[in-house]
Write an enzyme that holds these catalytic residues in place. Structure first.
Site, PDB file in Angstrom:
ATOM      1  N   VAL A 107      -6.549  14.812   6.792  1.00 44.28           N
ATOM      2  CA  VAL A 107      -7.051  13.516   7.259  1.00 44.28           C
ATOM      3  C   VAL A 107      -5.880  12.587   7.572  1.00 44.28           C
ATOM      4  O   VAL A 107      -5.871  11.876   8.570  1.00 44.28           O
ATOM      5  CB  VAL A 107      -7.974  12.876   6.191  1.00 44.28           C
ATOM      6  CG1 VAL A 107      -8.290  11.429   6.537  1.00 44.28           C
ATOM      7  CG2 VAL A 107      -9.263  13.672   6.065  1.00 44.28           C
ATOM      8  N   GLY A 159     -11.312  -3.813   2.544  1.00 46.85           N
ATOM      9  CA  GLY A 159     -10.299  -3.038   1.812  1.00 46.85           C
ATOM     10  C   GLY A 159      -9.210  -2.568   2.768  1.00 46.85           C
ATOM     11  O   GLY A 159      -9.007  -3.152   3.837  1.00 46.85           O
ATOM     12  N   ALA A 177     -16.260   0.630   6.356  1.00 47.75           N
ATOM     13  CA  ALA A 177     -15.072   1.077   5.598  1.00 47.75           C
ATOM     14  C   ALA A 177     -15.259   0.620   4.156  1.00 47.75           C
ATOM     15  O   ALA A 177     -14.652  -0.347   3.723  1.00 47.75           O
ATOM     16  CB  ALA A 177     -13.812   0.489   6.210  1.00 47.75           C
ATOM     17  N   ARG A 223     -13.953   5.764  -0.161  1.00 48.35           N
ATOM     18  CA  ARG A 223     -13.967   7.198   0.084  1.00 48.35           C
ATOM     19  C   ARG A 223     -14.368   7.925  -1.198  1.00 48.35           C
ATOM     20  O   ARG A 223     -14.218   7.394  -2.291  1.00 48.35           O
ATOM     21  CB  ARG A 223     -12.585   7.677   0.570  1.00 48.35           C
ATOM     22  CG  ARG A 223     -12.164   7.038   1.880  1.00 48.35           C
ATOM     23  CD  ARG A 223     -10.822   7.566   2.372  1.00 48.35           C
ATOM     24  NE  ARG A 223     -10.851   8.971   2.710  1.00 48.35           N
ATOM     25  CZ  ARG A 223     -11.249   9.466   3.882  1.00 48.35           C
ATOM     26  NH1 ARG A 223     -11.647   8.639   4.845  1.00 48.35           N
ATOM     27  NH2 ARG A 223     -11.240  10.759   4.111  1.00 48.35           N
ATOM     28  N   ASP A 243      -6.730  13.364  -3.648  1.00 49.97           N
ATOM     29  CA  ASP A 243      -7.957  12.553  -3.663  1.00 49.97           C
ATOM     30  C   ASP A 243      -9.095  13.204  -4.439  1.00 49.97           C
ATOM     31  O   ASP A 243      -9.981  12.523  -4.955  1.00 49.97           O
ATOM     32  CB  ASP A 243      -8.477  12.318  -2.228  1.00 49.97           C
ATOM     33  CG  ASP A 243      -7.588  11.400  -1.424  1.00 49.97           C
ATOM     34  OD1 ASP A 243      -6.501  11.042  -1.910  1.00 49.97           O
ATOM     35  OD2 ASP A 243      -7.973  11.050  -0.288  1.00 49.97           O
ATOM     36  N   HIS A 284      23.797  -7.327   3.861  1.00 47.60           N
ATOM     37  CA  HIS A 284      23.449  -8.651   4.399  1.00 47.60           C
ATOM     38  C   HIS A 284      23.564  -8.603   5.923  1.00 47.60           C
ATOM     39  O   HIS A 284      24.497  -7.989   6.428  1.00 47.60           O
ATOM     40  CB  HIS A 284      24.423  -9.694   3.854  1.00 47.60           C
ATOM     41  CG  HIS A 284      24.158 -11.071   4.389  1.00 47.60           C
ATOM     42  ND1 HIS A 284      23.076 -11.823   3.997  1.00 47.60           N
ATOM     43  CD2 HIS A 284      24.838 -11.812   5.319  1.00 47.60           C
ATOM     44  CE1 HIS A 284      23.098 -12.987   4.638  1.00 47.60           C
ATOM     45  NE2 HIS A 284      24.152 -13.001   5.447  1.00 47.60           N
TER      46      HIS A 284
END
Ligand code: NAD
Length: 477
Positions: free
Chosen positions: A43, A184, A271, A274, A314, A446
């Protein structure tokens, strides 16, 4: 039906699965990597992290072009060619996934285009895209099948009017109006893309805040920008009913106080989270126990209740982030190789790739307060950073959460362009148990935004060069 054998079977070729397969092959194992897609990627590469970041890069360019007017450069109104953008985004995906295909070949990994189902604790049944089946016997397996978008019963994705992230990334059209349900990660990232491309975006979020749980000091900067780019951000709000019309979707929105309004949108993007993807895997046939909320139960080596089978990414636990999956891939493979390892990261960084980006790692100020942990917090505003000013982006903040006694870094949060890159330094500092003296004595180049981390670290002792903060009071002996 053919029978094959492998030392390690990896199911799912996303960032968890392919990382596991590559490492195992590098360590000398015979590896079979299984996924229905042409090439590895999952995915994340095909319809998640990578295509969304390609489109967010375009969005950021559009905003830079607009900002350039105040720097004396006039580009005019951007013309959007959606087809060309889609071609470019697809090429990024194809180049990366085919590149992974080459790495598979170089490592002598067997890549099988198939879906896998467990028959028992050492056997998989594979079905290829033509429907042909075969059997694969393995010594160990790693399951890395990822997650799927949650559908709302009221608003099931239909590829036309109601989108999930997959449809939204399949850039076909820019709707005049877009309702995003869920404030989200995905809602805000993809909402930002479509807003930059010209859609009027309305976000509804049922909780009191966008990105609930994320440090409010960081969210403040994002909300300020998003309110200028989105048509509306409605928190405490959800969709009560929806009906599809020829011209789009009619919805009734309802606030937590019970007020309702009717609105029409050309498209709706859902959305709302999941879920681990375990359907059809036959894990029960292999004796694998499930944990809470649909996750597979694993121990600290990513091993499931069945000794031969591991689960990562997941499918195993929150947070559902690709980099957590690839970390777990390493632990699982090393555990299979007999090494004495456990999942024990000091912290897992998270990034939301909005404009400005938001990134955080480790302990947050809110979590410290909830847990009663004594902390000291510094906030270095980017308005005091030379580099931020040269970029025209003083809308940022670098915040550190520090142990007041040892001055050890406990957490960091950054908002501003490039926050996702900058958080890596804080993550390393956390892993190395660095304190703010270590960070302050590290010479930062820097002029760069990385100096904001050094300055925020120096603020603990009241010695930041570009920000005056009175010295800490010494504790009484
Ligand atoms: P999410 O959990 O980040 O956000 C879903 C939001 O929807 C929540 O704020 C929730 O309160 C809200 N919601 C739920 N039901 C609702 C309803 N009926 N009405 C209104 N609001 C509702 O989930 P997501 O944005 O779908 O993303 C899923 C996961 O994917 C994330 O948790 C993250 O792990 C991963 N992801 C990560 C990135 C990244 O790393 N940058 C990007 C995209 C996705």
């Amino acid at each position: 039906m053919t029978d094959n054998n492998t030392q390690l079977a990896v199911i799912g070729a996303g960032p968890g699965g392919y990382t596991a397969a590559f490492l195992a092959a590098d360590m000398g194992m015979t590896v079979t990597l299984i996924d229905p897609a042409d090439y590895p990627g999952g995915v994340c590469l095909y319809r998640g992290c990578i295509p969304s970041k390609a489109l967010l890069h375009v969005a950021s360019l559009i905003h830079d072009v607009a900002a350039a007017e105040s720097w004396g450069v006039f580009f005019g109104e951007p013309k959007i060619d959606v087809e060309q953008m889609e071609r470019w985004k697809s090429k990024v995906v194809t180049d990366l996934t085919s590149g992974l295909g080459r790495l598979v070949a170089q490592r002598n990994i067997t890549y099988l285009r198939a879906t896998a189902r467990f028959v028992d604790h050492q056997t998989l049944s594979l079905t290829d895209p033509d429907g042909k089946t075969s059997t694969l016997r393995f010594e160990h397996a790693i399951v890395a099948t990822g997650s799927r978008a949650v559908d709302l019963d009221l608003l099931p994705a239909d590829d036309e009017y109601i989108w999930n992230s997959r449809n939204a990334l399949d850039l076909k059209t820019v709707p005049k109006s877009l309702l995003v349900v869920g404030g989200g990660y995905i809602g805000l990232e993809l909402g930002s893309v479509y807003a930059a491309l010209g859609a009027e975006v309305t976000v509804v979020e049922m909780l009191p805040h966008l990105l609930e749980g994320v440090d409010r000091d960081l969210i403040r900067f994002l909300t300020k920008t998003l309110t200028t780019r989105f048509k509306a951000i409605l928190t405490h709000t959800t969709v009560k009913s929806a009906s599809i019309q020829k011209s789009g979707v009619d919805v009734t929105l309802r606030t937590s106080g019970g007020e309702t309004t009717n609105q029409s949108f050309q498209r709706v993007l859902v959305a709302v989270g999941r879920r681990p993807f375990t359907k059809g895997l036959g894990l029960e046939k292999a004796g694998v126990n499930m944990g809470e909320n649909g996750f597979v139960k694993t121990d600290r080596q990513c091993r499931t209740s069945t000794d031969t089978i591991f689960a990562i990414g997941d499918i195993a636990s929150q947070p559902m982030l690709a980099h957590k999956a690839s970390y777990e891939a390493r632990i699982a493979v090393e555990a299979i190789a007999g090494k004495n390892v456990i999942v024990d990261p000091a912290a897992i960084p998270a990034v939301v790739f909005t404009d400005p980006e938001i990134a955080w790692v480790g302990l947050s100020e809110t979590a410290a307060k909830e847990k009663g942990i004594n902390i000291e917090v510094t906030r270095f505003p980017w308005a005091a950073s030379g580099r931020a000013m040269t970029l025209g982006r003083s809308d940022g903040l670098t915040k550190l959460v520090v142990d007041p006694d040892s001055k050890r870094l406990l957490g960091a949060g950054i908002v501003g362009p490039g926050a996702g890159e900058l958080i890596a330094e804080a993550t390393l500092a956390l892993e190395m148990a660095a304190n703010t003296t270590d960070m302050g004595l590290t010479i930062h180049p820097h002029p760069t935004l990385s100096e904001t981390l050094k300055e925020a670290a120096d603020m603990i002792d009241g010695t930041a060069t570009h920000y005056f903060r009175p010295k800490r009071k010494k504790k009484e002996a």
